[in-house]
Design a protein around this motif. Structure first.
Motif, PDB file in Angstrom:
ATOM      1  N   GLU A 137      32.067  28.457  41.648  1.00  0.00           N
ATOM      2  CA  GLU A 137      32.024  29.264  42.870  1.00  0.00           C
ATOM      3  C   GLU A 137      33.258  29.030  43.723  1.00  0.00           C
ATOM      4  OE1 GLU A 137      28.426  28.447  44.911  1.00  0.00           O
ATOM      5  OE2 GLU A 137      27.146  29.448  43.432  1.00  0.00           O
ATOM      6  N   GLY A 138      33.625  30.039  44.505  1.00  0.00           N
ATOM      7  CA  GLY A 138      34.749  29.916  45.419  1.00  0.00           C
ATOM      8  C   GLY A 138      36.099  30.299  44.826  1.00  0.00           C
ATOM      9  N   LYS A 139      36.105  30.731  43.577  1.00  0.00           N
ATOM     10  CA  LYS A 139      37.359  31.129  42.932  1.00  0.00           C
ATOM     11  C   LYS A 139      37.487  32.656  42.924  1.00  0.00           C
ATOM     12  CE  LYS A 139      37.110  27.041  39.938  1.00  0.00           C
ATOM     13  NZ  LYS A 139      38.338  26.295  40.257  1.00  0.00           N
ATOM     14  N   LYS A 140      38.705  33.148  42.699  1.00  0.00           N
ATOM     15  CA  LYS A 140      38.970  34.583  42.704  1.00  0.00           C
ATOM     16  C   LYS A 140      39.559  35.027  41.370  1.00  0.00           C
ATOM     17  CE  LYS A 140      39.969  35.090  47.651  1.00  0.00           C
ATOM     18  NZ  LYS A 140      40.983  35.562  48.643  1.00  0.00           N
ATOM     19  N   ALA A 141      39.345  36.293  41.047  1.00  0.00           N
ATOM     20  CA  ALA A 141      39.912  36.833  39.811  1.00  0.00           C
ATOM     21  C   ALA A 141      40.257  38.307  39.988  1.00  0.00           C
ATOM     22  CB  ALA A 141      38.941  36.662  38.648  1.00  0.00           C
ATOM     23  N   VAL A 142      41.209  38.746  39.190  1.00  0.00           N
ATOM     24  CA  VAL A 142      41.581  40.159  39.095  1.00  0.00           C
ATOM     25  C   VAL A 142      41.650  40.516  37.625  1.00  0.00           C
ATOM     26  CG1 VAL A 142      43.427  41.848  39.460  1.00  0.00           C
ATOM     27  CG2 VAL A 142      42.870  40.214  41.260  1.00  0.00           C
ATOM     28  N   LYS A 167      33.934  41.120  34.150  1.00  0.00           N
ATOM     29  CA  LYS A 167      33.309  40.881  35.444  1.00  0.00           C
ATOM     30  C   LYS A 167      31.960  40.186  35.287  1.00  0.00           C
ATOM     31  CE  LYS A 167      33.723  43.793  38.824  1.00  0.00           C
ATOM     32  NZ  LYS A 167      33.662  45.001  39.671  1.00  0.00           N
ATOM     33  N   THR A 168      31.207  40.571  34.256  1.00  0.00           N
ATOM     34  CA  THR A 168      29.906  39.943  34.017  1.00  0.00           C
ATOM     35  C   THR A 168      30.061  38.479  33.621  1.00  0.00           C
ATOM     36  OG1 THR A 168      28.907  42.043  33.337  1.00  0.00           O
ATOM     37  CG2 THR A 168      27.795  40.032  32.626  1.00  0.00           C
ATOM     38  N   VAL A 169      30.986  38.206  32.713  1.00  0.00           N
ATOM     39  CA  VAL A 169      31.226  36.824  32.273  1.00  0.00           C
ATOM     40  C   VAL A 169      31.668  35.948  33.441  1.00  0.00           C
ATOM     41  CG1 VAL A 169      32.798  35.379  30.944  1.00  0.00           C
ATOM     42  CG2 VAL A 169      31.687  37.311  29.857  1.00  0.00           C
ATOM     43  N   LEU A 170      32.602  36.445  34.251  1.00  0.00           N
ATOM     44  CA  LEU A 170      33.078  35.659  35.381  1.00  0.00           C
ATOM     45  C   LEU A 170      31.957  35.413  36.388  1.00  0.00           C
ATOM     46  CD1 LEU A 170      36.613  37.238  35.905  1.00  0.00           C
ATOM     47  CD2 LEU A 170      36.073  35.012  34.927  1.00  0.00           C
ATOM     48  N   GLY A 171      31.139  36.418  36.635  1.00  0.00           N
ATOM     49  CA  GLY A 171      29.998  36.228  37.523  1.00  0.00           C
ATOM     50  C   GLY A 171      29.017  35.209  36.981  1.00  0.00           C
ATOM     51  N   PHE A 172      28.869  35.188  35.675  1.00  0.00           N
ATOM     52  CA  PHE A 172      27.954  34.252  35.007  1.00  0.00           C
ATOM     53  C   PHE A 172      28.369  32.805  35.261  1.00  0.00           C
ATOM     54  CE2 PHE A 172      26.655  31.799  31.223  1.00  0.00           C
ATOM     55  CZ  PHE A 172      25.289  32.056  31.219  1.00  0.00           C
ATOM     56  N   GLY A 174      30.078  31.852  37.912  1.00  0.00           N
ATOM     57  CA  GLY A 174      30.185  31.623  39.342  1.00  0.00           C
ATOM     58  C   GLY A 174      31.363  32.258  40.034  1.00  0.00           C
ATOM     59  N   VAL A 175      32.238  32.937  39.283  1.00  0.00           N
ATOM     60  CA  VAL A 175      33.392  33.604  39.893  1.00  0.00           C
ATOM     61  C   VAL A 175      32.956  35.020  40.274  1.00  0.00           C
ATOM     62  CG1 VAL A 175      35.816  34.276  39.625  1.00  0.00           C
ATOM     63  CG2 VAL A 175      34.939  32.248  38.438  1.00  0.00           C
ATOM     64  N   ASN A 176      32.514  35.173  41.507  1.00  0.00           N
ATOM     65  CA  ASN A 176      31.936  36.449  41.926  1.00  0.00           C
ATOM     66  C   ASN A 176      32.899  37.336  42.691  1.00  0.00           C
ATOM     67  OD1 ASN A 176      29.177  36.055  40.926  1.00  0.00           O
ATOM     68  ND2 ASN A 176      29.064  34.408  42.438  1.00  0.00           N
ATOM     69  N   SER A 177      34.065  36.794  43.050  1.00  0.00           N
ATOM     70  CA  SER A 177      35.074  37.598  43.731  1.00  0.00           C
ATOM     71  C   SER A 177      36.053  38.123  42.690  1.00  0.00           C
ATOM     72  CB  SER A 177      35.810  36.750  44.781  1.00  0.00           C
ATOM     73  OG  SER A 177      36.839  37.503  45.405  1.00  0.00           O
ATOM     74  N   VAL A 178      35.745  39.305  42.149  1.00  0.00           N
ATOM     75  CA  VAL A 178      36.549  39.876  41.068  1.00  0.00           C
ATOM     76  C   VAL A 178      36.945  41.308  41.435  1.00  0.00           C
ATOM     77  CG1 VAL A 178      36.686  40.402  38.607  1.00  0.00           C
ATOM     78  CG2 VAL A 178      35.245  38.505  39.399  1.00  0.00           C
ATOM     79  N   GLU A 179      38.233  41.565  41.478  1.00  0.00           N
ATOM     80  CA  GLU A 179      38.740  42.922  41.721  1.00  0.00           C
ATOM     81  C   GLU A 179      39.239  43.510  40.403  1.00  0.00           C
ATOM     82  OE1 GLU A 179      38.818  44.902  44.227  1.00  0.00           O
ATOM     83  OE2 GLU A 179      38.336  43.644  45.965  1.00  0.00           O
ATOM     84  N   SER A 180      39.138  44.823  40.286  1.00  0.00           N
ATOM     85  CA  SER A 180      39.580  45.512  39.072  1.00  0.00           C
ATOM     86  C   SER A 180      40.705  46.488  39.398  1.00  0.00           C
ATOM     87  CB  SER A 180      38.417  46.276  38.431  1.00  0.00           C
ATOM     88  OG  SER A 180      37.346  45.402  38.123  1.00  0.00           O
ATOM     89  N   ILE A 181      41.708  46.498  38.546  1.00  0.00           N
ATOM     90  CA  ILE A 181      42.766  47.508  38.613  1.00  0.00           C
ATOM     91  C   ILE A 181      42.684  48.275  37.302  1.00  0.00           C
ATOM     92  CG2 ILE A 181      45.249  47.924  38.760  1.00  0.00           C
ATOM     93  CD1 ILE A 181      45.485  45.286  40.317  1.00  0.00           C
ATOM     94  N   LEU A 182      42.121  49.468  37.365  1.00  0.00           N
ATOM     95  CA  LEU A 182      41.879  50.268  36.163  1.00  0.00           C
ATOM     96  C   LEU A 182      42.943  51.354  36.047  1.00  0.00           C
ATOM     97  CD1 LEU A 182      37.996  50.637  36.420  1.00  0.00           C
ATOM     98  CD2 LEU A 182      39.328  48.871  35.242  1.00  0.00           C
TER      99      LEU A 182
END
Length: 211
Positions: A137-142, A167-172, A174-182
């Protein structure tokens, strides 16, 4: 100082890839804005990523039974040790940038193999009586993803298993702050590559502000 992992999985060069071009713009902007941070670039096509195979399972089994790492076979030490290195590196990082193309509705196999090195019970998630709980928890991802068609909306939305999976794996874990650039429609005639790149650049500049 924050630690950032920039993780790419694409056999193409940056000049040939929409996602890698956007990824390079993103990480270069990040460096300009955060010169004090430590950025590690991981090109998954340049390194050997161990698969979870019989040596890994047998090695893990021995360790769980109470044996020491030194008691593993040479092959078990090699594969389990390499996975441990990736796991520890991932845990130590504060932020993650994943860059992938969509291949056959999902991510490249190299990225899946890499993900398998850090989704590890007891390290990045744990089992509880109420189900699994993420430990990062507390980490960020893009996640930056390019696709030939449009999968964020319309009839093909149900076939998108790349960005949604990451996004699902990262949430699993604890990394819930995930932004997507599609970056979508790269194989279509309209709106064309220049317009697609311009739109991707705008999205990069938008997402970088919160990262």
């Amino acid at each position: 100082m924050k630690k950032v992992l920039y993780i790419t999985a694409n056999a193409k060069s940056e000049e040939q890839s929409f996602s890698l071009k956007a990824g390079r713009e993103f990480i270069d902007l990040y460096k300009q804005n955060n010169p004090q941070d430590e950025i590690t670039e991981i090109n998954l096509y340049d390194i050997d990523i161990p698969y979870i195979d019989t040596d890994v399972f047998s090695g893990w089994g021995k360790l769980q039974s109470g044996k020491s790492f030194d008691e593993l076979t040479d092959n078990e030490k090699k594969t389990v040790g390499k996975i441990n290195q990736f796991t520890d590196q991932f845990i130590e990082a504060d932020k993650y940038v994943f860059v992938t193309p969509m291949w056959n509705l999902s991510i490249p196999p190299k990225m899946k193999a890499y993900i398998d090195t850090f989704v590890i019970a007891g390290k990045t998630f744990k089992y509880t009586e109420n189900g699994p709980v993420g430990l990062l928890e507390g980490k960020k991802a893009v996640h930056i993803q390019a696709s030939g068609g449009i999968y964020s909306e319309g009839p093909a939305k149900n076939f998108e298993f790349g960005n949604s999976y990451i996004k699902t794996v990262l949430g699993f874990i604890g990394v819930n702050s995930v932004e997507s650039i599609l970056i979508e429609g790269t194989a279509q005639s309209e709106p064309g590559p220049d317009a697609i790149k311009a739109k991707a650049s705008e999205r990069v500049k938008e997402v970088i502000k919160g990262f």
